[in-house]
Design an enzyme around this catalytic site. Structure first.
Site, PDB file in Angstrom:
ATOM      1  N   GLN A   1       1.203 -11.387  -2.755  1.00  0.00           N
ATOM      2  CA  GLN A   1      -0.364 -11.311  -2.796  1.00  0.00           C
ATOM      3  C   GLN A   1      -1.035 -10.747  -3.904  1.00  0.00           C
ATOM      4  OE1 GLN A   1      -0.697  -8.185   0.521  1.00  0.00           O
ATOM      5  NE2 GLN A   1      -1.150  -9.808   1.876  1.00  0.00           N
TER       6      GLN A   1
ATOM      7  N   CYS B   1       0.671  -1.258  -0.010  1.00  0.00           N
ATOM      8  CA  CYS B   1       0.100  -0.091  -0.020  1.00  0.00           C
ATOM      9  C   CYS B   1       0.875   1.328  -0.123  1.00  0.00           C
ATOM     10  CB  CYS B   1      -1.053   0.026   1.156  1.00  0.00           C
ATOM     11  SG  CYS B   1      -0.781  -1.006   2.524  1.00  0.00           S
TER      12      CYS B   1
ATOM     13  N   ASP C   1      -2.573  -8.302  -4.503  1.00  0.00           N
ATOM     14  CA  ASP C   1      -2.800  -7.071  -3.914  1.00  0.00           C
ATOM     15  C   ASP C   1      -3.503  -6.036  -4.709  1.00  0.00           C
ATOM     16  OD1 ASP C   1      -2.922  -5.868  -1.585  1.00  0.00           O
ATOM     17  OD2 ASP C   1      -0.834  -5.384  -1.227  1.00  0.00           O
TER      18      ASP C   1
ATOM     19  N   HIS D   1      -8.360  -1.083   0.294  1.00  0.00           N
ATOM     20  CA  HIS D   1      -7.704  -2.343   0.376  1.00  0.00           C
ATOM     21  C   HIS D   1      -8.191  -3.408   0.030  1.00  0.00           C
ATOM     22  CE1 HIS D   1      -4.490   0.094   2.734  1.00  0.00           C
ATOM     23  NE2 HIS D   1      -5.517   0.706   3.099  1.00  0.00           N
TER      24      HIS D   1
ATOM     25  N   HIS E   1      -5.476  -1.728  -4.642  1.00  0.00           N
ATOM     26  CA  HIS E   1      -6.007  -0.784  -4.006  1.00  0.00           C
ATOM     27  C   HIS E   1      -6.620   0.142  -4.971  1.00  0.00           C
ATOM     28  CE1 HIS E   1      -2.433  -1.912  -1.461  1.00  0.00           C
ATOM     29  NE2 HIS E   1      -3.285  -1.571  -0.597  1.00  0.00           N
TER      30      HIS E   1
ATOM     31  N   ARG F   1       8.032 -10.440   5.514  1.00  0.00           N
ATOM     32  CA  ARG F   1       7.882  -9.979   6.794  1.00  0.00           C
ATOM     33  C   ARG F   1       8.916 -10.875   7.888  1.00  0.00           C
ATOM     34  NH1 ARG F   1       1.202  -9.368   6.652  1.00  0.00           N
ATOM     35  NH2 ARG F   1       1.295  -7.779   4.847  1.00  0.00           N
TER      36      ARG F   1
ATOM     37  N   LYS G   1     -14.520  -2.916   7.668  1.00  0.00           N
ATOM     38  CA  LYS G   1     -13.976  -3.695   6.473  1.00  0.00           C
ATOM     39  C   LYS G   1     -14.959  -4.918   6.324  1.00  0.00           C
ATOM     40  CE  LYS G   1     -11.053  -6.650   9.764  1.00  0.00           C
ATOM     41  NZ  LYS G   1      -9.947  -7.456  10.025  1.00  0.00           N
TER      42      LYS G   1
END
Length: 648
Positions: free
Chosen positions: A388, A341, A390, A517, A392, A370, A471
């Site tokens: 991911q 992000c 991922d 997200h 946005h 991580r 969320k």
């Protein structure tokens, strides 16, 4: 004369009782049957023991085994029972923590030697003896310093540490006793069931090595895992599920099917073998095929950033210990990205955007890192390097509802294609939140509306939202009934403020954008682990790393078999040829063990007629087919992904 307090019951009725009345008396006053079934109570929303004294007006709900809070309470009490049994059988044991979990409970201990299976049998038997004695879980309030001195004298420094950390500023702390011949005393905030006799169906499962607080620098411990249910029937069903899960374990199947491996020199990072890479890329490309026609653009952002970025995002202050930090050549502090992000914010902010451009939708699949503790790494489900699906979405506030509705349809499409059921969960404003209440109320209303317009049945997780916005999370149910939290749709009002993300509105002035997200798979690594176990390695045709294998009966059929393989590959199928000098039944068995969807056997007749003898992975011999007919059937099966069945 004692002061009266007013008790409001769930049906809206009221009762007046003397101050100090324990809540068990409320249950008794309602019904003797309710009193017998009572495990605990909710007083003004707080879970308490039945011995809890009512000192002021309050709403009260009695908790029984039918209540949503009951199972976690039951399991926590069973963990306490486990600790009592261990300290009884192994004097000198130090107790760590023993929480309930989604699957059961565990308790960590410092012992002289590791536990062995025979120990678990003895401990479980002792637990049953203590349960049969129906011993009371008694809550005692001790002066804080007195409690610390007691546990220090008893040689339990971990309990002293917990008291220091969890009760700072308190004068008294909560301790629980189970009084057998040897009284078990533990620092615990509780609550617990009234007595050990309430615990009927439990099972110790296994042990593992652990460290105090999960840190390898701390004391090594032994962790005992167990599970507990309200009935033997539910316990047996769970144990059956565990046995089935062992057969489906993605670590076992990943090795047997040649999908991935690990090496101690790269802990928490998978080495994807050729078949695993094919599976990975198939899922990645599938997600592109879903997203790109729906207005997404694929982007790639840097993997390493200066700490200045992470300071703006807040990760440097609150998440730095979970990030791999790097010192640049000029001495600057940097870190590998743990999420995409912040990079997407920089990318969005690199240009001026008009309201006419919104929504802008970024999608990225680059690796993330991580710094997970070594003790929690587990196959593909807990790794240090992952990617991911991922995304946005940068939207105007009034676009939130429509965008979330679009996302819900995408989630539905993906999980229908995979043949997996899911349950959406709306998570609302938590106690600690940023922004103003009216913005939260409006955002939650838009999420509810989107769920309803999409026709989704959902549950509500009150207070479960992120501090920066509400969320929707999705619990996916696999083939053996386990639930996995995968997809998520999260509103974010805070990062646009931190990164000054804006657009030029129709009024030709600047406005603040809202970020959504979203992920549908989550991490590819974890999702592939879920899929391996869901399908037991027998992937549907469109996902299978090898979709068909050609099996010549003898060497004289090799040339024709190779030509069949070549036609399949030219038509876009992932096909292989088994050229080994083995009997065809052996080759069939090997292909079945590799869970290849189709086996095409070729011999004299097939070579003469230009056909193949088709065998399915689970359905056996399907008879002769022309190559064109087989290809047409395979294409149709691949196209109709959602009709694939789950099989072992």
């Amino acid at each position: 004369m004692s002061q009266a307090v007013n008790v409001t019951l769930p049906d809206g009725s009221n009762r007046s009782v003397p101050a100090g009345t324990p809540v068990r008396d409320i249950a008794e006053g309602i019904s003797p049957n309710l009193a017998r079934a009572a495990l605990a109570a909710l007083v003004d929303g707080k879970l308490v023991d039945l011995a809890y004294p009512l000192q002021r007006d309050a709403s009260v709900r009695i908790v029984t085994d039918k209540s949503p809070e009951a199972l976690a309470l039951y399991r926590h009490s069973t963990a306490h029972l486990l600790a009592a049994a261990v300290t009884n059988l192994f004097p000198g044991t130090q107790c760590g923590i023993g929480p309930a979990t989604d699957e059961g409970f565990f308790y960590d201990f410092i012992v002289e030697r590791p536990f062995v299976p025979e120990d678990l049998e003895a401990i479980e038997q002792k637990m049953k003896e203590l349960a049969q004695q129906d011993l009371v879980y008694e809550r005692q309030m001790w002066p804080r310093e007195e409690a610390k001195a007691f546990f220090a004298k008893r040689g339990e420094p971990l309990k002293v540490q917990l008291i220091d950390e969890k009760t700072e500023g308190q004068k008294e702390v909560s301790c629980y006793t189970i009084k057998d011949k040897e009284t078990f005393i533990d620092f615990c905030v509780g609550p617990h069931v009234p007595s050990t006799g309430k615990l009927k169906a439990f099972k110790l499962l296994n042990t593992s090595n652990a460290y105090w607080k999960g840190d390898a620098k701390n004391a090594p411990m032994q962790r005992i895992y167990g599970t507990a249910f309200f009935s033997e029937k539910d316990l047996k069903a769970h144990l059956t599920q565990i046995e089935e899960a062992k057969k489906r374990d993605h670590r076992k199947l990943g090795r047997e099917l040649g999908l991935f491996t690990f090496h101690p020199w790269a802990p928490g990072a998978a080495f994807w073998q050729d078949k695993g890479t094919t599976l990975y890329n198939t899922l990645a490309n599938y997600m592109r095929d879903v997203l790109l026609p729906n207005g997404y653009v694929e982007v790639k952002t840097p993997i390493i950033y200066n700490k200045a970025l992470w300071e703006i995002s807040g990760h440097w202050a609150h998440y730095r210990q979970n990030m791999f930090q790097v010192h640049g050549s000029e001495g600057e502090d940097m870190a590998l990205k743990a999420m995409n992000c912040p990079g997407h914010y920089l990318l969005y902010a690199s240009d001026v955007h008009s309201y006419r451009e919104l929504p802008i939708r970024f999608h990225e699949q680059t690796p993330l890192h991580r710094n997970e503790l070594a003790g929690v790494l587990s196959g593909l489900t807990r790794v240090r390097q992952f990617s991911q699906d991922d995304g946005h979405c940068f939207v105007m506030p009034e676009q939130i509802g429509g965008e979330v509705e679009r996302l819900l349809k995408l989630v539905r499409r993906v999980y229908d294609d995979l043949g997996m059921a899911f349950q959406p969960k709306l998570a609302t404003r938590p106690a600690e939140y940023l922004g103003d209440k009216s913005t939260w109320d409006q955002a939650e209303a838009q999420l509810r509306s989107a769920l309803e317009k999409a026709g989704e049945t959902y549950t509500v997780d009150e207070g479960g939202g992120n501090f920066y916005g509400p969320k929707i999370d999705f619990d996916v149910t696999d083939a053996i009934g386990r639930k996995w939290q995968c997809a998520t749709i999260q509103l974010d009002y805070q990062m646009p403020e931190r990164f000054d993300l804006k657009y030029i509105g129709a009024d030709n002035t600047e406005h603040r954008v809202v970020v959504i997200h979203r992920a549908i798979f989550g991490s590819f690594e974890r999702f592939i682990a879920i899929l391996i176990e869901h399908y037991a390695g027998a992937f549907p045709l469109w996902l299978a790393p090898v979709q068909a294998i050609v099996l010549p009966i003898s060497d004289r059929h090799l040339a024709y078999a190779a030509s069949v393989r070549d036609r399949l590959v030219a038509a876009g199928l992932r096909a292989e040829l088994d050229e080994r000098q083995e009997k065809v039944n052996f080759k069939i068995r090997e292909a079945q063990l590799q869970k290849i969807p189709y086996m095409l056997v070729v011999g004299d007749r097939e070579a003469a007629e230009g056909t193949v003898a088709v065998r399915e992975r689970s359905g056996g011999d399907k008879g002769a087919s022309s190559i064109d007919s087989f290809l047409a059937s395979a294409r149709e099966e691949i196209e109709h992904k959602g009709k694939a069945t789950v099989s072992a």
